[in-house]
Scaffold this motif. Structure first.
Motif, mmCIF file in Angstrom:
data_model
loop_
_atom_site.group_PDB
_atom_site.id
_atom_site.type_symbol
_atom_site.label_atom_id
_atom_site.label_comp_id
_atom_site.label_asym_id
_atom_site.label_seq_id
_atom_site.Cartn_x
_atom_site.Cartn_y
_atom_site.Cartn_z
ATOM 1 N N LEU A 190 -5.205 7.195 -0.203
ATOM 2 C CA LEU A 190 -5.615 8.430 0.478
ATOM 3 C C LEU A 190 -7.091 8.402 0.861
ATOM 4 C CD1 LEU A 190 -3.804 11.342 -1.398
ATOM 5 C CD2 LEU A 190 -3.633 10.785 1.033
ATOM 6 N N ASP A 191 -7.949 8.005 -0.073
ATOM 7 C CA ASP A 191 -9.386 8.008 0.193
ATOM 8 C C ASP A 191 -9.739 7.046 1.319
ATOM 9 O OD1 ASP A 191 -9.695 9.860 -1.815
ATOM 10 O OD2 ASP A 191 -10.484 8.453 -3.296
ATOM 11 N N ASP A 192 -9.186 5.839 1.270
ATOM 12 C CA ASP A 192 -9.508 4.851 2.306
ATOM 13 C C ASP A 192 -8.892 5.233 3.646
ATOM 14 O OD1 ASP A 192 -11.109 3.330 0.695
ATOM 15 O OD2 ASP A 192 -9.605 1.802 0.254
ATOM 16 N N THR A 193 -7.737 5.869 3.630
ATOM 17 C CA THR A 193 -7.122 6.316 4.878
ATOM 18 C C THR A 193 -7.959 7.401 5.546
ATOM 19 O OG1 THR A 193 -4.864 5.739 4.251
ATOM 20 C CG2 THR A 193 -5.124 7.526 5.848
ATOM 21 N N LYS A 218 -14.144 0.540 6.013
ATOM 22 C CA LYS A 218 -14.809 0.078 4.785
ATOM 23 C C LYS A 218 -13.868 -0.296 3.645
ATOM 24 C CE LYS A 218 -18.801 0.918 6.731
ATOM 25 N NZ LYS A 218 -19.586 -0.204 7.291
ATOM 26 N N LEU A 219 -12.755 0.447 3.456
ATOM 27 C CA LEU A 219 -11.850 0.208 2.311
ATOM 28 C C LEU A 219 -12.602 0.310 0.987
ATOM 29 C CD1 LEU A 219 -9.709 -2.820 3.605
ATOM 30 C CD2 LEU A 219 -9.203 -0.372 3.777
ATOM 31 N N LEU A 277 -10.973 5.792 7.070
ATOM 32 C CA LEU A 277 -10.644 4.955 8.216
ATOM 33 C C LEU A 277 -10.338 5.809 9.451
ATOM 34 C CD1 LEU A 277 -8.473 1.779 8.134
ATOM 35 C CD2 LEU A 277 -8.045 3.518 9.869
ATOM 36 N N LEU A 278 -9.570 6.879 9.264
ATOM 37 C CA LEU A 278 -9.239 7.729 10.405
ATOM 38 C C LEU A 278 -10.484 8.426 10.971
ATOM 39 C CD1 LEU A 278 -5.826 9.287 9.294
ATOM 40 C CD2 LEU A 278 -6.235 7.359 10.837
ATOM 41 N N ALA A 329 -13.390 7.067 10.964
ATOM 42 C CA ALA A 329 -14.146 6.013 11.634
ATOM 43 C C ALA A 329 -13.648 5.746 13.051
ATOM 44 C CB ALA A 329 -14.073 4.719 10.814
ATOM 45 N N ILE A 330 -12.385 6.112 13.343
ATOM 46 C CA ILE A 330 -11.871 5.896 14.701
ATOM 47 C C ILE A 330 -11.690 7.209 15.460
ATOM 48 C CG2 ILE A 330 -10.759 3.733 14.087
ATOM 49 C CD1 ILE A 330 -8.056 5.218 14.054
ATOM 50 N N GLY A 331 -12.423 8.244 15.016
ATOM 51 C CA GLY A 331 -12.474 9.481 15.797
ATOM 52 C C GLY A 331 -11.686 10.638 15.256
ATOM 53 N N GLY A 332 -11.093 10.494 14.068
ATOM 54 C CA GLY A 332 -10.356 11.610 13.479
ATOM 55 C C GLY A 332 -11.294 12.646 12.897
ATOM 56 N N ARG A 333 -10.719 13.780 12.491
ATOM 57 C CA ARG A 333 -11.528 14.865 11.943
ATOM 58 C C ARG A 333 -11.692 14.722 10.439
ATOM 59 N NH1 ARG A 333 -7.826 19.458 14.361
ATOM 60 N NH2 ARG A 333 -6.335 17.862 13.814
#
Length: 284
Positions: free
Chosen positions: A271-274, A125-126, A277-278, A280-284
């Protein structure tokens, strides 16, 4: 800081390393012809160097006040992105076909729940940056490459922000690269990248509670002989198991006429967008 001209067919190369001053690259054919990129990893040329008053950097593009255009990095946006994708393909092919060249006896880390997506910036989303800037038409540029040894996701964005006390908007660029390493342990290369930033005298700040290790690298580099024009470069580097992540944000300013976002605002948006994003691709 001026209106960016349309991107010509050449780029600064791989993002993920600080820009350095260089001589202008040779002209290459327009899109559709051979891209003419050299071997990876190339270092970006210094964006935003001033041009003589009244001399446009690209034919048909007016110069900004004081003779400065929107910055070389913005001019080279499209081919910078394509060049990095080609370099990524070369590296992925090497890992797949000649694993002995890159393995060195190290074992890969688990990628956990991380998985590739087709459009990583759309998935992430950014939101924080979009609240500050408007995406320029035709951006972001996104690409995903998948292989048995490594998945690569890439997003390049050109954004602009209306500045109340200026006749021209503020332009900035964002470059995100995510790699899911399934054949090798990437932690030695991650450490070497940090050492590179340290050698270039970048300011390094650790980031807690983000992956296994993460840090900011910040540099402010004069790009003119009178040192009034500056490029500001922010990097957020993250390693989490077999995932490596880089968010590169760059803007420029002239001393006494700084229309860029303040440093803490940029860091918080990164930091917020990272984190979004993480996730969104399966991070915790």
């Amino acid at each position: 800081m001026g209106t960016p001209p349309p991107p010509p067919p050449n780029g600064p190369g791989f993002a993920g390393f600080p820009p350095q001053a260089s001589t202008p690259p040779p002209q290459v054919p327009a899109p559709g012809g051979p891209p003419g990129f050299g071997p990876p990893p190339g270092l970006p040329s210094s964006p935003g160097a001033p041009t003589p008053t009244g001399t446009p950097t690209v034919p048909g593009t007016p110069a900004a006040p004081g003779g400065r255009t929107g910055g070389n990095l913005r001019r080279n946006a499209v081919w910078a992105f394509v060049g990095a994708i080609l370099a990524s393909a070369v590296w992925t092919g090497t890992v797949t076909l000649v694993p002995g060249l890159v393995n060195g006896g190290s074992s890969a880390r688990s990628i956990g729940g991380y998985h590739p997506v087709d459009k990583i910036c759309d998935a992430g989303k950014l939101t924080a940056f979009r609240q500050k800037y408007k995406m320029v038409d035709s951006y972001p540029l996104e690409h995903t490459g998948r292989s048995e040894s490594m998945d690569i996701m890439r997003c390049y964005a050109l954004m602009k922000r209306t500045v109340s006390d200026s006749d021209t908007p503020d332009y900035a660029t964002l470059d995100i690269r995510v790699e899911l390493h399934k054949a090798v342990d990437s932690s030695p290369e991650f450490a070497a990248t940090r050492h590179y930033f340290e050698q270039q005298k970048y300011e390094i700040t650790g980031v807690p509670d983000l992956g296994e290790e993460a840090y900011f690298a910040y540099g402010d580099e004069p790009t003119s002989s009178d040192k009034s024009f500056h490029d500001i470069n922010y990097y957020l580097q993250v390693r989490d198991g077999g995932l490596t992540y880089s968010l590169y944000w760059t803007d420029n300013y002239q001393t006494g006429k700084n229309h860029t976002l303040d440093r803490e605002t940029v860091r918080r948006a990164m930091l917020d967008d990272t984190r979004d994003l993480l996730k969104a691709i399966g991070g915790r």
